[in-house]
Design a protein around this motif. Structure first.
Motif, mmCIF file in Angstrom:
data_model
loop_
_atom_site.group_PDB
_atom_site.id
_atom_site.type_symbol
_atom_site.label_atom_id
_atom_site.label_comp_id
_atom_site.label_asym_id
_atom_site.label_seq_id
_atom_site.Cartn_x
_atom_site.Cartn_y
_atom_site.Cartn_z
ATOM 1 N N LYS A 13 10.169 68.088 23.598
ATOM 2 C CA LYS A 13 11.444 67.629 24.157
ATOM 3 C C LYS A 13 11.938 66.334 23.511
ATOM 4 C CE LYS A 13 11.445 69.852 28.651
ATOM 5 N NZ LYS A 13 11.541 69.643 30.111
ATOM 6 N N TYR A 14 11.106 65.713 22.696
ATOM 7 C CA TYR A 14 11.555 64.483 22.038
ATOM 8 C C TYR A 14 12.274 64.781 20.726
ATOM 9 C CZ TYR A 14 8.994 61.720 25.400
ATOM 10 O OH TYR A 14 8.579 61.156 26.571
ATOM 11 N N ILE A 15 11.954 65.930 20.148
ATOM 12 C CA ILE A 15 12.579 66.258 18.868
ATOM 13 C C ILE A 15 14.031 66.681 19.133
ATOM 14 C CG2 ILE A 15 12.007 68.733 18.735
ATOM 15 C CD1 ILE A 15 11.009 68.071 15.833
ATOM 16 N N ALA A 16 14.907 66.385 18.148
ATOM 17 C CA ALA A 16 16.337 66.627 18.359
ATOM 18 C C ALA A 16 16.624 68.102 18.630
ATOM 19 C CB ALA A 16 17.119 66.157 17.137
ATOM 20 N N LYS A 17 17.696 68.313 19.368
ATOM 21 C CA LYS A 17 18.062 69.663 19.815
ATOM 22 C C LYS A 17 18.187 70.632 18.642
ATOM 23 C CE LYS A 17 20.149 72.465 22.966
ATOM 24 N NZ LYS A 17 20.208 73.682 22.207
ATOM 25 N N GLU A 18 18.762 70.150 17.540
ATOM 26 C CA GLU A 18 18.993 71.087 16.435
ATOM 27 C C GLU A 18 17.679 71.591 15.843
ATOM 28 O OE1 GLU A 18 20.769 68.108 13.314
ATOM 29 O OE2 GLU A 18 19.817 69.801 12.347
ATOM 30 N N TYR A 19 16.628 70.766 15.896
ATOM 31 C CA TYR A 19 15.322 71.234 15.403
ATOM 32 C C TYR A 19 14.729 72.245 16.381
ATOM 33 C CZ TYR A 19 15.544 67.462 11.987
ATOM 34 O OH TYR A 19 15.940 66.657 10.973
#
Lengths: 263, 296
Positions: free
Chosen positions: B14-20
């Motif tokens: 959940k910390y990684i950006a939405k697009e990833y």
């Protein structure tokens, strides 16, 4: 390019790698006589010290500087192999000891134009944007490949007043203000222990909330990512290793090369 | 073959950006996607800094969708407009210096074949007409003479668009440009013919206004280059800035140019046809048995 003794011949004090902003085109610390530590060592603002001394200072600054931020790089954020997972566990162990922490990953190094979203990512080609947006007083890089770490650390020193920490799996980074070398999972767990010890010694209570994302672009409040309960479960998994398994490998079937309805 | 590198480490999902996250969940890696499915999956190239109406961007986008195994593909490019978009795709990109793209790709491909002998790692050079036909001409020709196994794609906008409109070898005779005010004095280089002569086993010319055709030629070129030999695709990707083509007329221009000097051409050797038929099931290249033929 100086050797340390040559630099001292021309200057009163050895070159210090201090928070900037140092200027537009800054010298690489290596060219000013700063050398990488030997095994078991670290760098404290350009000075060679033992890793224990470096870890104490890292802990002190992470607990006292405003808006401490963790920037896990591709070697931690992606589950390449078992070792990456082990390091990810240890990084969560570190995150669990620091109050008011932000976690903003550097997921890859590709250029980001027309704009980067600084509340949720940091990019090595313009890391200062994320540092500025989130008002980071201290930032920690872990799992970033050497060449991009060097670029990033220099740019941050050039244009911001942020203190940089490089937890390096290789030989450390001269351009980081604080660095420890050979950071495998065991050494990262050791750092988590040092942070805990220093925190308790300073009388700072253990964090109760989960680390957040950056400052939201609209309301400028830190983005809440996990509830305290969710985060507690993640930390428990990281500490025990339970439910922290390698993601299942996905095979690519060979027929993928066949185009659909080829002309 | 493992795709673990597109799985987020536990605890950081959940910390990684939405697009990833979207790319992990809905991206093209490990799946079979087609240009006809655009809009139903997360593409490897979305954001880019190219000019509005740029046909080159459309072509690059289609080409990246068409890669047979994008998760095992490395692109090589050089200075010019194209690399601004190619380098932002979610597949590895190597920046060759001006002129040496095909030399870099040669070394890269040989290294990958040594390092990963049991799997295909595709190398695709995508560079402009200046980078390949002018400055990179020597390296490109020699990579073909050596029969290096990778694909070369020329993004032919018939001008040095990124530097203000100088003529290139691929500019048409008589074309007047900002930095070529007297008009070009000699003909456009016949690169497809040179490619055939130099040993390319698959050569095609395309325009971007036929996505399925772009997809087809890219797939064939990449597949053939895996085992048979060098392949070359030349794509007309107009520069609407330097040629002053209104944004809404870019596809119309591509259509006109296709009728004029960019008719679809496809050259494929018998060996490459056989390979596509036997290895990848291309029925159109399967040898038809002649009734009554006596087999030895």
């Amino acid at each position: 390019m100086y050797l340390k003794k040559e630099y001292l011949y021309e200057h009163d004090q050895p070159y210090k790698v201090m928070p900037g902003p140092e200027g537009y085109v800054i010298p690489a610390a290596a060219s000013m006589g700063v050398t990488l530590p030997d095994a078991g060592g670290g760098l404290l603002y350009g000075e060679l010290v033992t890793e224990d001394v470096a870890m104490e200072e890292i802990a002190r600054r992470l607990l006292t500087d405003p808006n401490p931020t963790l920037h896990p790089g591709p070697l931690v954020i992606w589950a390449w192999n078992e070792h990456a997972i082990e390091k990810a566990r240890a990084v969560i162990g570190i995150a669990a000891e620091i109050p008011d922490l932000m976690i903003i990953p550097m997921a890859d190094y590709r250029p980001r134009y027309p704009k980067v979203d600084p509340e949720e990512m940091i990019n090595p080609n313009h890391p200062n944007l994320t540092i500025w947006h989130n008002k980071e007083g201290i930032c920690v890089f872990v799992g970033v490949h050497c060449h991009y770490a060097n670029l990033t650390l220099k740019m941050i020193r050039a244009g911001t007043n942020c203190c940089t920490v490089a937890l390096c799996a290789e030989q450390g980074h001269e351009d980081a203000m604080l660095t420890v070398r050979d950071c495998d999972a065991a050494k990262l767990w050791k750092l988590a222990g040092v942070i805990k010890r220093v925190r308790e010694k300073m009388g700072i209570p253990a964090p109760t909330a989960a680390p957040t994302g950056g400052f939201g672009p609209v309301d400028h409040k830190k983005i809440v990512v996990h509830t305290p309960e969710e985060w507690a479960r993640i930390v428990e998994s990281a500490r025990t290793g339970k439910n922290f398994a390698m993601a299942k490998a996905v095979g690519v079937p060979p027929e993928l090369g066949r185009p659909e309805g080829a002309i | 073959m493992s795709l673990d590198y597109v799985k987020v480490s536990p605890g950081f999902e959940k910390y990684i950006a939405k697009e990833y996250r979207d790319f992990v969940e809905h991206g093209p890696f490990g799946k079979k996607v087609s240009v006809s499915q655009v809009g139903t999956f997360k593409e490897a190239l979305e954001e880019h800094p190219m000019c509005a109406g740029c046909a080159m961007t459309l072509f690059i986008r289609l080409a990246i969708i068409a890669f047979p195994n994008p998760e095992d593909t490395i692109t090589v490019g050089t200075a010019g407009c194209g690399r601004l978009a190619i380098s932002q795709a979610m597949i590895p990109f190597v920046y060759g210096n001006y002129g040496d793209t095909n030399a870099v790709a040669s070394g890269l491909k040989r290294g990958l074949m040594t390092r990963f002998p049991d799997k295909y790692k595709d190398v695709v050079v995508m560079a402009g007409d200046g980078g390949l036909a002018d400055i990179g001409f020597s390296m490109m020709m020699h990579s073909w003479f050596r029969r290096e196994k990778f694909t070369t794609i020329m993004l032919d906008n018939e001008v040095y668009g990124n530097t203000g409109g100088q003529e290139s070898g691929m500019t048409t005779r008589g074309a007047v440009l900002k930095m070529a005010p007297l008009g070009k004095k000699f003909d456009k280089i016949d690169m497809p013919q040179l490619a055939k002569t130099a040993g390319c086993v698959y050569v095609a010319t395309v325009v971007p206004n036929n996505p399925r055709r772009v997809e087809s030629v890219i797939k064939k070129a990449v597949l053939i280059a895996r085992e048979v030999g060098p392949t070359y695709i030349q794509a007309y990707t107009s520069c609407n800035i330097e040629y002053a083509i209104p944004t809404d007329k870019v596809m119309e221009d591509a259509n006109n140019v296709e009728k004029d000097r960019y008719q679809f051409q496809e050259y494929i050797t018998d060996e490459a046809k056989q390979y596509l038929a036997d290895k990848w099931g291309y029925s159109e290249y399967k040898k038809k048995e002649i009734p009554g033929e006596v087999k030895a």
